[in-house]
Design an enzyme around this catalytic site. Structure first.
Site, PDB file in Angstrom:
ATOM      1  N   ASP A 120      -0.560  -6.330   0.193  1.00  0.00           N
ATOM      2  CA  ASP A 120      -1.796  -6.069  -0.541  1.00  0.00           C
ATOM      3  C   ASP A 120      -2.535  -7.376  -0.829  1.00  0.00           C
ATOM      4  O   ASP A 120      -1.901  -8.414  -1.053  1.00  0.00           O
ATOM      5  CB  ASP A 120      -1.460  -5.348  -1.856  1.00  0.00           C
ATOM      6  CG  ASP A 120      -2.653  -4.566  -2.370  1.00  0.00           C
ATOM      7  OD1 ASP A 120      -3.653  -4.447  -1.642  1.00  0.00           O
ATOM      8  OD2 ASP A 120      -2.588  -4.089  -3.504  1.00  0.00           O
ATOM      9  N   ASN A 132      -5.400   5.128   3.505  1.00  0.00           N
ATOM     10  CA  ASN A 132      -6.319   4.066   3.976  1.00  0.00           C
ATOM     11  C   ASN A 132      -7.292   4.598   5.029  1.00  0.00           C
ATOM     12  O   ASN A 132      -8.351   4.012   5.255  1.00  0.00           O
ATOM     13  CB  ASN A 132      -5.552   2.902   4.621  1.00  0.00           C
ATOM     14  CG  ASN A 132      -4.765   2.042   3.664  1.00  0.00           C
ATOM     15  OD1 ASN A 132      -3.768   1.434   4.059  1.00  0.00           O
ATOM     16  ND2 ASN A 132      -5.198   1.961   2.412  1.00  0.00           N
TER      17      ASN A 132
HETATM   18  C1  FPP Z   1      -4.116  -3.803   1.858  1.00  0.00           C
HETATM   19  O1  FPP Z   1      -4.967  -4.840   1.403  1.00  0.00           O
HETATM   20  C2  FPP Z   1      -3.856  -3.975   3.286  1.00  0.00           C
HETATM   21  C3  FPP Z   1      -4.196  -3.083   4.261  1.00  0.00           C
HETATM   22  C4  FPP Z   1      -4.856  -1.807   3.966  1.00  0.00           C
HETATM   23  C5  FPP Z   1      -3.968  -3.340   5.690  1.00  0.00           C
HETATM   24  C6  FPP Z   1      -2.854  -4.295   5.989  1.00  0.00           C
HETATM   25  C7  FPP Z   1      -2.827  -4.572   7.422  1.00  0.00           C
HETATM   26  C8  FPP Z   1      -2.545  -5.765   7.976  1.00  0.00           C
HETATM   27  C9  FPP Z   1      -2.183  -6.950   7.188  1.00  0.00           C
HETATM   28  C10 FPP Z   1      -2.563  -6.013   9.434  1.00  0.00           C
HETATM   29  C11 FPP Z   1      -2.079  -4.887  10.238  1.00  0.00           C
HETATM   30  C12 FPP Z   1      -1.034  -5.233  11.198  1.00  0.00           C
HETATM   31  C13 FPP Z   1      -1.126  -4.933  12.492  1.00  0.00           C
HETATM   32  C14 FPP Z   1       0.047  -4.982  13.335  1.00  0.00           C
HETATM   33  C15 FPP Z   1      -2.390  -4.568  13.124  1.00  0.00           C
HETATM   34  P1  FPP Z   1      -6.376  -4.479   0.813  1.00  0.00           P
HETATM   35  O2  FPP Z   1      -7.355  -4.391   1.928  1.00  0.00           O
HETATM   36  O3  FPP Z   1      -6.268  -3.224  -0.007  1.00  0.00           O
HETATM   37  O4  FPP Z   1      -6.687  -5.701  -0.069  1.00  0.00           O
HETATM   38  P2  FPP Z   1      -7.475  -5.697  -1.465  1.00  0.00           P
HETATM   39  O5  FPP Z   1      -6.621  -4.922  -2.436  1.00  0.00           O
HETATM   40  O6  FPP Z   1      -7.574  -7.140  -1.808  1.00  0.00           O
HETATM   41  O7  FPP Z   1      -8.821  -5.062  -1.210  1.00  0.00           O
END
Ligand code: FPP
Length: 231
Positions: free
Chosen positions: A18, A66
């Site tokens: 996250d 998501n």
């Molecule tokens: C949550 O952070 C993260 C995600 C929804 C996606 C995580 C995916 C990756 C790190 C890469 C994927 C891997 C591959 C193999 C393609 P957030 O976006 O909710 O962050 P925030 O809370 O700061 O908004």
């Protein structure tokens, strides 16, 4: 179930990555840049975990929920999947790491789902570790899928029979779950499997979660006493 245990190297580490969006926002970059930095960190940390003796690593790359994010963000994530599978499958094969996918790939565009299925199939038989990517994953949805399989089979189940119907069939439950990005919740991740998992929460945003902090998390785990409900 295992008996009381202290320390050691966790056999299975699960990670909720996250904070990518906030990492990007702080740098006035688009959210996709945060996800890219997160993906690169995921690759580095998984290698470090396997080097440390961890056998199973599970990363929450995309939850079922998501998939309701804006289409632009989803397109950015799908293009990361394309790049990840194009560049990393051979490396995983060379290292003898089996790539597994947990979740419902039918929720994804067919082209991405196919890419993921093909990539994972190419790594089958790797004996040096399992890298599980949760994609289109939700813990409740996984449990309902398993219950429906049991209903169709029409028989009562033990705990281990039920575990064998989950997407994580054959994998041990996570010993350690790491969640970055300041949130203190499970967000529908591995609900059944985390019954006795040790948690490590940190404010650090995922792209900034360094190998050094990973070492701290492993150290924190080593100092826990796991009683599994016993005294
Ligand atoms: C949550 O952070 C993260 C995600 C929804 C996606 C995580 C995916 C990756 C790190 C890469 C994927 C891997 C591959 C193999 C393609 P957030 O976006 O909710 O962050 P925030 O809370 O700061 O908004």
């Amino acid at each position: 179930m295992e008996t009381t245990k202290t320390g050691g190297v966790p056999r299975h580490v699960a990670v909720i990555m996250d904070g990518n969006g906030r990492w990007a926002q702080k740098r006035l970059l688009p959210r996709s840049a945060g996800h890219r930095a997160g993906m690169n960190n995921m690759i580095a940390l998984s290698e470090k975990l396997f080097e440390s003796g961890v056998e199973y690593c599970t990363f929450y790359t995309l939850s079922a929920e998501n998939l309701s994010r804006p289409q632009e963000e989803l397109e950015g994530l799908y293009s990361l999947f394309r790049s990840y599978f194009r560049k990393n499958v051979r490396r995983l094969q060379e290292k003898g790491i089996e790539l597994r996918v947990i979740g419902d790939l039918d929720l994804l565009p067919e082209e991405i789902a196919q890419l993921i299925r093909t990539g994972a199939a190419q790594t089958v038989g790797g004996t040096n570790g399992v890298l599980a990517l949760a994609v289109g994953y939700g813990g409740r949805q996984e449990i309902v899928r398993a219950v429906n399989k049991a209903v169709r089979a029409g028989k009562e189940l033990s705990e281990s029979d039920f575990s064998a119907l989950l997407d994580t069939a054959g994998m041990p439950d996570p010993d350690l779950l790491i969640r970055t990005g300041r949130e203190l919740r499970l967000s529908n991740f591995l609900l059944w499997q985390c019954a006795y998992t040790e948690f490590y929460f940190t404010d650090t945003l995922f792209p900034d979660f360094s190998e050094q902090e990973l070492e701290e998390a492993l150290h924190a785990y080593r100092s826990r006493t796991r009683r599994f409900g016993r005294v």
